[in-house]
Motif scaffolding. Structure first.
Motif, short mmCIF file in Angstrom:
data_model
loop_
_atom_site.label_atom_id
_atom_site.label_comp_id
_atom_site.label_asym_id
_atom_site.label_seq_id
_atom_site.Cartn_x
_atom_site.Cartn_y
_atom_site.Cartn_z
N ILE A 1 0.81 -0.88 0.10
CA ILE A 1 0.24 -0.01 0.10
C ILE A 1 0.42 0.90 0.15
O ILE A 1 0.09 1.60 -0.92
N ALA A 2 2.12 0.82 0.74
CA ALA A 2 2.83 2.09 0.94
C ALA A 2 3.52 3.06 -0.02
O ALA A 2 3.41 3.82 -1.15
N THR A 3 3.34 1.96 -0.88
CA THR A 3 4.54 1.89 -2.15
C THR A 3 4.36 2.26 -3.73
O THR A 3 3.80 2.75 -4.21
N VAL A 4 3.14 1.71 -3.30
CA VAL A 4 1.84 1.67 -4.57
C VAL A 4 2.08 3.17 -4.35
O VAL A 4 1.41 3.18 -5.20
N SER A 5 1.35 3.70 -3.61
CA SER A 5 1.10 4.71 -3.36
C SER A 5 1.32 6.12 -3.28
O SER A 5 1.19 6.93 -4.22
N ALA B 1 -3.44 13.15 -1.46
CA ALA B 1 -4.00 11.95 -0.17
C ALA B 1 -3.34 10.45 -0.89
O ALA B 1 -3.17 9.90 0.58
N LEU B 2 -2.50 10.74 -1.91
CA LEU B 2 -2.11 9.16 -1.70
C LEU B 2 -0.56 9.13 -1.10
O LEU B 2 -0.64 8.31 -1.12
N ASN B 3 -0.18 10.43 -1.55
CA ASN B 3 0.89 10.75 -0.12
C ASN B 3 1.13 9.93 1.17
O ASN B 3 1.43 9.29 1.76
N PHE B 4 -0.66 10.67 1.34
CA PHE B 4 -0.47 10.93 2.81
C PHE B 4 -0.75 9.70 3.00
O PHE B 4 0.05 8.92 4.02
N ILE B 5 -1.84 8.33 2.40
CA ILE B 5 -2.13 7.16 2.77
C ILE B 5 -0.42 6.61 2.71
O ILE B 5 -0.50 5.32 3.76
N GLY B 6 -0.07 6.97 1.80
CA GLY B 6 1.67 5.94 1.79
C GLY B 6 2.40 6.28 3.14
O GLY B 6 3.05 5.48 3.01
N VAL B 7 3.01 7.54 3.17
CA VAL B 7 3.71 7.74 4.50
C VAL B 7 2.79 6.88 5.99
O VAL B 7 4.38 7.14 6.61
N ILE B 8 1.80 7.38 6.07
CA ILE B 8 1.09 6.29 6.92
C ILE B 8 1.03 5.06 7.06
O ILE B 8 1.71 4.64 7.98
N GLY C 1 3.67 3.53 5.67
CA GLY C 1 5.16 3.73 5.48
C GLY C 1 5.34 3.45 7.17
O GLY C 1 6.25 2.76 8.06
N PHE C 2 4.74 4.64 7.90
CA PHE C 2 4.60 4.54 9.24
C PHE C 2 4.21 3.87 10.14
O PHE C 2 5.20 3.30 11.17
N ILE D 1 7.75 -3.57 12.71
CA ILE D 1 8.87 -4.45 12.63
C ILE D 1 10.42 -3.81 13.57
O ILE D 1 10.94 -4.43 13.19
N ASP D 2 9.92 -2.81 14.41
CA ASP D 2 10.79 -2.75 15.26
C ASP D 2 11.57 -1.41 14.68
O ASP D 2 12.76 -1.40 15.49
N LYS D 3 11.83 -0.89 13.23
CA LYS D 3 12.33 0.32 12.82
C LYS D 3 12.11 1.34 12.55
O LYS D 3 11.75 1.89 11.10
N PRO D 4 11.92 2.00 13.62
CA PRO D 4 10.64 3.52 13.30
C PRO D 4 11.47 3.61 12.34
O PRO D 4 11.01 5.03 12.03
N SER D 5 12.70 3.68 12.29
CA SER D 5 13.41 5.04 11.19
C SER D 5 13.44 4.67 10.22
O SER D 5 13.46 5.48 9.44
N PHE D 6 12.99 4.05 9.78
CA PHE D 6 12.37 3.03 7.55
C PHE D 6 11.52 4.18 7.68
O PHE D 6 11.12 3.91 6.48
N PHE D 7 10.76 4.97 8.73
CA PHE D 7 9.57 5.52 8.56
C PHE D 7 10.49 7.29 7.24
O PHE D 7 9.38 6.85 6.82
#
Length: 309
Positions: free
Chosen positions: A51-55, A97-104, A106-107, A113-119
């Motif tokens: 969802i993140a990458t496609v959005s 909207a799509l960037n918001f969905i993708g970033v959220i 990703g967050f 996965i316990d890697k918050p910095s990957f956000f």
């Protein structure tokens, strides 16, 4: 609905989804017990990654079309969507909207996965796509490299999120072996997409000139750009042949598949680009290279048979 699907390049997004799905479920999941490595992404986590990458990718296509309206009126007047089927204002809302969905997405994924910095990766990709559409694509070669790198990263990101978070002393060699395997696919995707970007520059030379893009064919001429693309097209071809002789020469099924569906069409595309003269010639070569990418992605289905035999 049809103009919206064309706007977000739904065929490209389906290829992206297919590639990520096959990396996860045709390569990593079937082989992790046999090779003793671990994966971090649950089914829900993988869904969030897609969802993140496609959005974000869809948002990138939209902002690019918004910025390319004048060029598209010259390059493809019958396929202009912004201002004709979808207003620029509504397209901008879709982009946000799509960037918001993708970033959220990703967050939540990064924290799962316990890697918050990957956000940060999702914010970075979103920002780069915006900068590409509004400025960087006008700089010679830089825009081509950026798009090819982002396509490459869309494959590599599966390994980054699925393998790296669970690397340990006991499984490190297996984790990095499969990450390197994904890197090989990502490198192949980079080279093919870089070629396609250069070919599209030749194809779209008239419209790009109108909006001030400094592409290779505009700066050095169509003929010079065509020769450059021909020369560059031989690099992935040679690398694939070397990879085949070193790693797959004893795997009959893989050997036949790569020869028929990867090497043969790549040779064909190199010959066609060498003789290309008209816009339709370049478009044809671009379509062949996209087909090669599809067959490259589908080759992931072979690894269960190759690595388990």
């Amino acid at each position: 609905m049809i103009p919206f699907l064309k706007l977000i390049r739904w065929k490209n997004l389906l290829l992206l989804i297919l590639a990520q799905t096959l990396i996860k479920y045709a390569l990593l999941e079937p082989l992790k017990l046999e090779y003793g490595f671990d994966t971090a992404l649950t089914n829900l986590g993988f869904a969030l990654l897609v969802i993140a990458t496609v959005s974000i990718a869809a948002g990138g296509y939209i902002i690019n079309d918004i910025e390319d309206v004048e060029a598209d009126k010259v390059n493809k007047p019958n396929h202009v969507i912004i201002g004709k089927h979808i207003s620029e204002k509504f397209a901008t809302y879709l982009f946000i909207a799509l960037n918001f969905i993708g970033v959220i997405a990703g967050f939540f994924l990064s924290n799962a996965i316990d890697k918050p910095s990957f956000f940060v990766l999702f914010i970075l990709v979103s920002s780069v796509l915006y900068l590409y559409a509004t400025y960087l694509k006008k700089i010679i070669v830089i825009g081509n490299v950026i798009i090819a790198a982002l396509v490459s990263f869309s494959l590599l990101i599966v390994g980054v999120f699925d393998l790296i978070p669970v690397v340990s002393i006991t499984n490190a060699s297996s984790q990095y072996f499969f990450l390197d395997l994904i890197k090989d696919y990502a490198l192949f995707a980079f080279m093919l997409n870089f070629l396609r970007e250069l070919i599209k520059d030749i194809e779209d030379i008239d419209g790009d000139y109108k909006i001030g893009v400094n592409s290779i064919p505009i700066v050095f001429g169509r003929q010079c750009a065509t020769k450059l693309v021909f020369g560059l097209s031989l690099i992935p071809l040679v690398l694939i042949i070397i990879y085949l002789t070193k790693n797959l020469y004893q795997q009959t099924l893989a050997l036949i598949y790569v020869l028929v569906f990867i090497i043969a069409p790549m040779i064909y595309s190199s010959i066609k680009i060498y003789n290309a003269e008209h816009k339709t010639d370049y478009k044809h070569v671009s379509s062949i290279l996209k087909l090669v990418m599809l067959f490259g992605v589908l080759s992931l289905l072979l690894f269960q048979f190759i690595l388990l035999n």
